[in-house]
Design a protein around this motif. Sequence first.
Motif, PDB file in Angstrom:
ATOM      1  N   ILE A   1       0.842  -1.192   0.000  1.00  0.00           N
ATOM      2  CA  ILE A   1       0.000   0.000   0.000  1.00  0.00           C
ATOM      3  C   ILE A   1       0.879   1.244   0.000  1.00  0.00           C
ATOM      4  O   ILE A   1       2.033   1.215   0.443  1.00  0.00           O
ATOM      5  CB  ILE A   1      -0.949   0.038   1.220  1.00  0.00           C
TER       6      ILE A   1
ATOM      7  N   SER B   1       0.589   5.889  -0.130  1.00  0.00           N
ATOM      8  CA  SER B   1      -0.087   7.160  -0.334  1.00  0.00           C
ATOM      9  C   SER B   1       0.869   8.052  -1.109  1.00  0.00           C
ATOM     10  O   SER B   1       1.826   8.568  -0.539  1.00  0.00           O
ATOM     11  CB  SER B   1      -0.463   7.805   1.003  1.00  0.00           C
TER      12      SER B   1
ATOM     13  N   VAL C   1      -2.650  -1.589  -3.314  1.00  0.00           N
ATOM     14  CA  VAL C   1      -3.673  -0.566  -3.092  1.00  0.00           C
ATOM     15  C   VAL C   1      -2.917   0.742  -2.848  1.00  0.00           C
ATOM     16  O   VAL C   1      -2.046   0.788  -1.980  1.00  0.00           O
ATOM     17  CB  VAL C   1      -4.563  -0.891  -1.880  1.00  0.00           C
TER      18      VAL C   1
ATOM     19  N   LEU D   1      -8.302   6.372  -4.370  1.00  0.00           N
ATOM     20  CA  LEU D   1      -7.763   5.058  -4.001  1.00  0.00           C
ATOM     21  C   LEU D   1      -7.948   4.101  -5.167  1.00  0.00           C
ATOM     22  O   LEU D   1      -9.039   4.028  -5.753  1.00  0.00           O
ATOM     23  CB  LEU D   1      -8.480   4.537  -2.759  1.00  0.00           C
TER      24      LEU D   1
ATOM     25  N   GLU E   1      -7.199  -0.002  -6.484  1.00  0.00           N
ATOM     26  CA  GLU E   1      -6.782  -1.378  -6.200  1.00  0.00           C
ATOM     27  C   GLU E   1      -6.355  -2.032  -7.500  1.00  0.00           C
ATOM     28  O   GLU E   1      -7.092  -1.995  -8.498  1.00  0.00           O
ATOM     29  CB  GLU E   1      -7.922  -2.180  -5.580  1.00  0.00           C
TER      30      GLU E   1
ATOM     31  N   CYS F   1      -6.115   3.106   2.636  1.00  0.00           N
ATOM     32  CA  CYS F   1      -5.566   2.024   1.811  1.00  0.00           C
ATOM     33  C   CYS F   1      -5.312   0.771   2.640  1.00  0.00           C
ATOM     34  O   CYS F   1      -5.612  -0.347   2.213  1.00  0.00           O
ATOM     35  CB  CYS F   1      -4.261   2.480   1.149  1.00  0.00           C
TER      36      CYS F   1
END
Length: 467
Positions: free
Chosen positions: A254, A256, A267, A274, A276, A304
């Motif tokens: 994951i 950001s 993700v 967001l 996936e 996430c």
Amino acid sequence: MIPVQGVENQTIAVLGLGRSGRATAAALAAGGAQVVVWDDGVDTRTQAQADGMTVLDLTRDANWQGISALITSPGIPHLYPKPHPVIAKAYELGIPVDNDIGLFFRSFATRDWENYDTPPRVIAITGSNGKSTTTALIHHILREAGRPTQLGGNIGTGVLSLEPAHDGEVVVLELSSYQTDLARALTPDIAVFTNLSPDHLDRHGGPGGYFVAKRRLFAEGGPDRAVIGVDEVEGRYLAGQLAMSPQDDRVIRISSGQKLEDFGWSVFARKGFLSEYRKTRQVASIDLREMTGLPGEHNHQNACAAYAATRALGLAPREIERAFHSFSGLPHRSQTIAEINGVRWVNDSKATNVDAAAKALTAFRNIRWIAGGMGKDGGIESLVPFIDQVIKAYFIGHSARDFALQAAATPHEIVDTMEAAVARAAAEAQPGETVLLAPAAASFDQYPNFEKRGEHFAALVAALAQG
């Protein structure tokens, strides 16, 4: 309560009689152990005796005869900067030392599970920042989806005070480095690593020891799925250690801010969306920009992590998205507490270090920033690149003057107290601005904990709203 298994007719010592220590003593007794307890505080020991506990002075060598294990509370140092004398004595005698987290994982599964249609699951979350919000968000998603669930660990209920699991239930645990560092059993079904930034370094002997304490959640038992934040090198290292190849979807990476399109399962959030990806193809997308309970990139990373963990349980993307919309956030964590005359007031008292404060400062625009308290090494020097949206800072507490020296060209004022900071910000704020409490410091100079600091801020703001 979860009775501890495998301790019947054994004498077990418990060190530390706070919330977790008392719950541990009760769970051990429920499992058939003979429990003796010790605490450094005279008043605490007196109360324990009044409550019917057997207090045994573990500082005396003669009293260790027959003790088969020592269970210690997470807040008591067991290695760095040096072991508590009682723990050091246990090491010397070769007596196993554990904590309530280790007891939980060895006692959670029972023979009753043989009659369940769906075995209970455990999701455990660790990391430096965001783990409380991620834990609460996962729990919220599960409740909104109608899944039986309990919340515990470092947030909510102590692990041994949880109820025995029901058919299909999911227990969601927040675990700190203090808890993972010592636990002799760590076997979650899904483990989540949010991120890593320097914290508790004296307790872990430096950044390497701190990371190792977090890593134990993934290395000791081997979760079925690992959700790993890869925005720092430690996360990338951990994901590489756990995955057999970039396409190994037992590891869900994951992020950001960065695209993760080339892995078996990932993700990530970019520009408020967001995404996936499974096997290099996008399978879902969610717009996070208008979700008031999840403001800023740091909360998008939390989203996430929660999304990945609940997807690993089989929830549908739209179920998760609906729950995101109804999540109001946690107290003291980028929590909008009021809007008064067009000014937004945000309580992020939990931002006790500069990394957490940086995330809060990048989540909002046109900020009047309240900061200060017991500053940590380096003060706020590393925050200078993040304060371009700060219109003015109001510094309080022990480190107010040090922070003022490091604030560079940012307009600021030393106001010392929370009352003065709120009053000055209220007098000067204009519609469209945000007054943000993100202290970048511990609270102990003026408050017993960050919660009390945040509650005081919220009470002052509530008084403003009432006129």
